[in-house]
Design an enzyme around this catalytic site. Structure first.
Site, PDB file in Angstrom:
ATOM      1  N   GLU A  71       0.819  -1.223   0.000  1.00  0.00           N
ATOM      2  CA  GLU A  71       0.000   0.000   0.000  1.00  0.00           C
ATOM      3  C   GLU A  71       0.843   1.258   0.000  1.00  0.00           C
ATOM      4  OE1 GLU A  71      -0.607  -2.559   2.060  1.00  0.00           O
ATOM      5  OE2 GLU A  71      -2.649  -3.228   1.653  1.00  0.00           O
ATOM      6  N   HIS A 140      -9.723  -4.719  11.226  1.00  0.00           N
ATOM      7  CA  HIS A 140     -10.463  -4.545   9.969  1.00  0.00           C
ATOM      8  C   HIS A 140     -11.782  -3.810  10.183  1.00  0.00           C
ATOM      9  CE1 HIS A 140      -7.579  -7.445   8.441  1.00  0.00           C
ATOM     10  NE2 HIS A 140      -8.085  -7.346   7.229  1.00  0.00           N
TER      11      HIS A 140
END
Lengths: 340, 325
Positions: A71, A140
């Protein structure tokens, strides 16, 4: 068959949120060859949540690009591509992973226009699901609006309906500044009417999702639906709530907030994410500063409980905003100042 | 294409540019002690051959991205000493209007993207520029400067992995000056021939010297040609040395005794003079070059000193672009 005589209402289609997002991206990629989509599993896998399903087939691997799990690297690469004149859409499989790219987003995307005194700007969209889904555990489940809204140089959009997802994503792609575009796993399959004719929804404009007179519920993303459910139940108990969907967190539609509080004199902010220094705190401060005399009660916040998300579904529900918590807050603010 | 025997004019121009950077940095150091330059100020003295060789080997449209030691890099790209000095002084005619400062100087006209203060965080940007070159098939390439310290950062490794995976036309130019701030190469990396870092992603890499401008030029030209040809990026490690501390506040006491004097024997200006001797260029000619440069730098100093302060009216001008496509 007789032809319809009256002017037809605008034609709409019932779309899932993921279909609305896909339509927005595909239309923009047809319109502008510099727009491309990049992210983990967006191409051959058709997207982790199938938002980009079929786009590889239409646009090819040069424009729908699977990235390695890096990322920081691919976000920085995309920011550079934006500086160079392309218009990247970067999909984070979840906004939780954006923290790996935090330096790129904050130190580069948000600051390049300023550091270069306007020589370079960064027309980029980072998008993906945000907030808790179901039992995804601590790493998450975070909501990131307040994190990214903290920084000058970024725009933050957080959508909760297919129509808004479509119209705002198109605006985000055309925007010349970095836009953090937040969706929800829980809403990708939700259907809603979306006009067939192309339209844009401007960034920075809130939308009244339900009208009411006693209290304003300020919210966005999937908590819109919590608020609408609470408002419906409260109506039966004699309390009329309006639901103001901010849609954009930054730039904040202050006028819509001020207008709302001048009308209902009571306000509850319903948001995912932590309480401390959250968007709700910012809204409460701004509305209080500007409209103190209009308030009949303090502005309350319904947020995640101030702790990290547990896995167990029962515990998880205790952490998140709920219809009952919203109703309790509304009743509390409506019990104050009555008859004054 | 590397030219093994640069012309007299080319060498003289390189000499002038290297001396310009050196003289500029000496005057900047003076201005810093006078508190006319504030904040951080990282001088490029000792490494001049790198920036000058790099710039000579690239096209004017190739994107160049720098780290935080950029005065020489942006000057070699053609930005005027006046505009750079005024930026260091925080003045309105500075290349970034006094908003950027020593670490954040960019010029679109010169395809110089800045100027980044998070070590290694700028490297993926250059890969993005190269991504655009490939996406539009425009024949361009990009180059990113960074140091031995940055070669420990995750952003560096991720940028290399992506660039090689997609065969992007990017030159990773590692200026190994042997110190990450005060931490010597042996104390920051288990391997000291840092070009080998590229092995992990399968990228082409090699080392070259950074004192001889002709050598730098030659190697960067080869690296850029490789990248541009579609064969993939290159990690080029240039061995160099900074004469001053990490920043103006660093007396550089961590050096080994005699190390600096040893390095200065290979000073880029001396090596360039050696190249020029066979062309019949003597000390008198070089003195003329230096004299002209001294005047240019003095002019830049006086210009910056007299220039208007950064304009308060532009305080909010660079928060958001505000436009749409």
């Amino acid at each position: 068959m007789a032809l319809p005589i009256a002017a037809a209402a605008p034609r709409t289609s019932l779309l899932q949120t993921r279909e609305a997002l896909r339509r927005a991206m595909s239309e923009e990629m047809r319109r502008d060859p510099t727009v491309f989509l990049m992210g983990e599993e967006v191409a051959y896998y058709d997207g982790a949540y199938k938002v980009s399903q079929g786009m590889l087939h239409e646009f090819g691997p040069e424009r729908v690009i699977d990235t390695p799990i890096a990322e920081n690297g691919f976000s920085g690469l995309a920011i550079g591509a934006a500086m160079a004149g392309l218009r990247p859409i970067v999909e984070f499989m979840t906004w939780n992973f954006s923290l790996v790219a935090f330096d790129q987003i904050i130190n580069n995307a948000a600051k390049i226009y300023q550091m270069t005194a306007g020589a370079y700007h960064v027309p980029i969209v980072f998008r993906g699901p945000n907030g808790a889904a179901e039992a995804l555990g601590s790493q998450h489940s975070m909501a990131f609006e307040s994190i990214y809204a903290h920084f000058p140089g970024l725009k933050v959009v957080s959508v909760g309906t297919p129509k808004d997802a479509y119209g705002l994503l198109k605006s985000a792609i055309r925007d010349n500044d970095p836009v953090m575009f937040m969706e929800s796993e829980m809403l990708y399959g939700m259907k809603g009417e979306v006009p067939d004719e192309e339209f844009l929804i401007p960034i920075g404009k809130a939308d009244l999702k339900r009208d009411g007179t006693d209290c304003t519920l300020v919210t966005w993303n999937k908590q819109i639906h919590t608020c609408l459910a609470a408002a419906e139940q409260l109506e039966k108990e004699g309390i009329s709530c309006q639901v103001l969907d901010l849609r954009t967190i930054r730039p904040l539609d202050e006028q819509a907030l001020f207008d709302a509080v001048c009308k209902t004199h009571r306000m509850v902010v319903v948001q995912e994410g932590y309480t401390f220094a959250g968007v709700g705190a910012e809204i409460a401060a701004r509305v209080t500063e500007a409209c103190f005399d209009q308030l009949d009660a303090p502005i309350l916040r319904i947020t995640n409980k101030d702790l990290n998300q547990p896995y167990n579904p029962t515990l998880e529900k205790m952490v998140l905003p709920s219809v009952d918590r919203v109703k309790d807050a509304v009743k509390l603010v409506c019990s104050r100042g009555k008859g004054a | 294409m590397g030219d093994p025997s640069p012309s007299r004019e080319q060498l003289l121009e390189w000499y002038r540019q290297m001396y310009l950077i050196r003289r500029f940095e000496e005057v900047a150091a003076k201005a810093y002690t006078q508190r006319k330059i504030m904040g951080f100020c990282h001088l490029y003295i000792g490494q001049e051959a790198v920036a000058v060789g790099v710039s000579a080997a690239l096209r004017a449209t190739d994107v160049v991205v720098g780290g935080y030691r950029i005065h020489g890099q942006i000057m070699a790209r053609g930005v005027s000493p006046r505009a750079i000095m005024a930026e260091l002084f925080g003045k309105d005619p500075g290349v970034c209007r006094g908003v950027g400062g020593s670490m954040h100087m960019a010029s679109q006209e010169h395809a110089f993207w800045g100027g980044y203060g998070i070590v290694g965080g700028h490297i993926p940007l250059a890969v993005g520029a190269a991504f655009k070159n490939k996406y539009l098939k425009d024949g361009g390439a990009s180059l990113v400067y960074f140091g031995d310290g940055a070669s420990n950062q995750g952003a560096f490794f991720e940028a290399m992995a992506l660039a090689e995976l997609w065969k992007l036309p990017c030159v990773f130019l590692l200026e190994n000056n042997y110190y990450a701030m005060g931490t010597s190469i042996e104390r920051q990396s288990a391997i000291t021939d840092l070009a080998r870092r590229a092995d992990g992603v399968g990228m082409k890499h090699w080392q070259c010297g950074g004192f001889d401008v002709a050598e730098v030029y030659d190697n960067v030209a080869k690296a850029a040609e490789h990248a541009r040809s579609g064969q993939g990026p290159v990690l080029l490690e240039v061995l160099c040395y900074r004469y001053r501390g990490h920043s103006m506040s660093d007396p550089a006491k961590y050096r080994k005794s005699g190390e600096l004097d040893e390095k200065k024997k290979h000073d880029c200006l001396l090596l360039c003079e050696d190249h020029l001797t066979p062309h019949g260029v003597g000390e008198a000619d070089l003195a003329k070059v230096r004299e002209a440069v001294d005047a240019v730098v003095q002019d830049a100093y006086e210009f910056a000193d007299a220039a208007a302060e950064a304009d308060p009216a532009l305080l909010y001008d660079f928060v958001l672009h505000g436009g749409t496509s």
